[in-house]
Design a protein around this motif. Structure first.
Motif, PDB file in Angstrom:
ATOM      1  N   ALA A 105       0.864  -1.185   0.000  1.00 38.83           N
ATOM      2  CA  ALA A 105       0.000   0.000   0.000  1.00 38.83           C
ATOM      3  C   ALA A 105       0.898   1.232   0.000  1.00 38.83           C
ATOM      4  N   TYR A 106       0.812   2.019  -1.058  1.00 37.29           N
ATOM      5  CA  TYR A 106       1.704   3.169  -1.151  1.00 37.29           C
ATOM      6  C   TYR A 106       1.190   4.164  -2.187  1.00 37.29           C
ATOM      7  N   ASN A 107       1.677   5.416  -2.054  1.00 35.79           N
ATOM      8  CA  ASN A 107       1.416   6.468  -3.033  1.00 35.79           C
ATOM      9  C   ASN A 107       2.567   6.524  -4.035  1.00 35.79           C
ATOM     10  N   THR A 108       2.250   6.832  -5.270  1.00 37.22           N
ATOM     11  CA  THR A 108       3.294   7.115  -6.254  1.00 37.22           C
ATOM     12  C   THR A 108       3.376   8.612  -6.549  1.00 37.22           C
ATOM     13  N   LEU A 109       2.268   9.326  -6.428  1.00 32.45           N
ATOM     14  CA  LEU A 109       2.235  10.744  -6.778  1.00 32.45           C
ATOM     15  C   LEU A 109       2.205  11.653  -5.551  1.00 32.45           C
ATOM     16  N   LYS A 110       2.157  11.064  -4.362  1.00 31.77           N
ATOM     17  CA  LYS A 110       2.069  11.834  -3.123  1.00 31.77           C
ATOM     18  C   LYS A 110       3.086  11.289  -2.123  1.00 31.77           C
ATOM     19  N   PRO A 111       3.508  12.101  -1.153  1.00 28.80           N
ATOM     20  CA  PRO A 111       4.569  11.665  -0.236  1.00 28.80           C
ATOM     21  C   PRO A 111       4.092  10.965   1.027  1.00 28.80           C
ATOM     22  N   PHE A 112       2.792  10.803   1.222  1.00 33.22           N
ATOM     23  CA  PHE A 112       2.270  10.436   2.537  1.00 33.22           C
ATOM     24  C   PHE A 112       2.482   8.964   2.910  1.00 33.22           C
TER      25      PHE A 112
END
Length: 215
Positions: A105-112
């Motif tokens: 579970a991760y963002n590619t376009l956001k740093p959160f």
């Protein structure tokens, strides 16, 4: 099986299954339930790993399941649960009769929610169904490969997918049911669920489950 799934608020989920009572990311729990056989934690942000809310659902026999990099944090509860199980992304495990697959579970376009944090969603296999609990994630190549019958995924935007990206994902992985989460409380509007449903293609069924919203 869809009737056995509850979303209290935000991403706080309870599933009554053949394997037992499963919670994911209990948050703002209004009653002392103490009925959890399993508690799944997706990541360490306060609205997903809330010690005070976990304490409202656990019992001495509860198994607490967390991302491997959260194992030290979870030890605060080690004397209050039966066992703490730590999983890494893409790891499959039978935990005391509950079949689990850990999904990145991760963002590619956001740093959160960076990929390096190794936070998780979970596929729970029970009652003959594959139930995907996405956690906090953006659309990415890992979750676009998920195979499930029921998907619970965030739609509120800002920290996760918004309704449009979430609908695009659902239209790609094509579960039987989609349940939107992570809106109408800390982030997102109450109406996001309807917006999401309007963009999901038939015959996929969207079921709004959140029981209470902020305000």
């Amino acid at each position: 099986m869809i009737d056995n799934i509850e979303v209290f608020t935000h991403s706080s989920i309870r599933i009554k299954s053949d394997a037992g009572v499963i919670y994911a990311d209990p948050f703002q729990i209004k009653e002392d339930y103490h009925d959890a056989d399993y508690v799944l934690i997706t990541h360490q942000h306060y609205d997903h790993f809330s010690i005070k809310d976990i304490r409202k659902v656990i019992k001495p026999e509860t198994i607490l399941i967390v991302p491997a990099k959260m194992e030290d944090d979870a030890r605060e509860l080690s004397r209050e649960v039966k066992e703490i199980v730590a999983l890494s992304p893409n790891e499959n495990r039978n935990v005391a009769g509950l079949e689990l697959e850990a999904v990145p579970a991760y963002n590619t376009l956001k740093p959160f929610h960076p990929k390096r944090a190794e936070w998780l969603g979970y596929i729970v296999i029970t009652n003959g169904k594959r139930i995907y609990i996405a956690g906090d994630t953006g659309a990415n190549k890992d979750i676009s490969k998920v195979k499930c019958d029921i998907a619970l995924l965030p739609i509120g935007g800002t920290y996760t997918m918004d309704a449009k990206r979430a609908a695009d994902l659902i239209n790609t992985i094509r579960p039987e049911y989609a349940i939107p989460t992570h809106y109408g409380n800390i982030i997102g509007k109450k109406t996001d669920g309807k917006a999401f449903a309007a963009m999901v293609q038939s015959p996929i069924k969207v079921v709004e489950k959140i029981q209470y919203f902020k305000g």
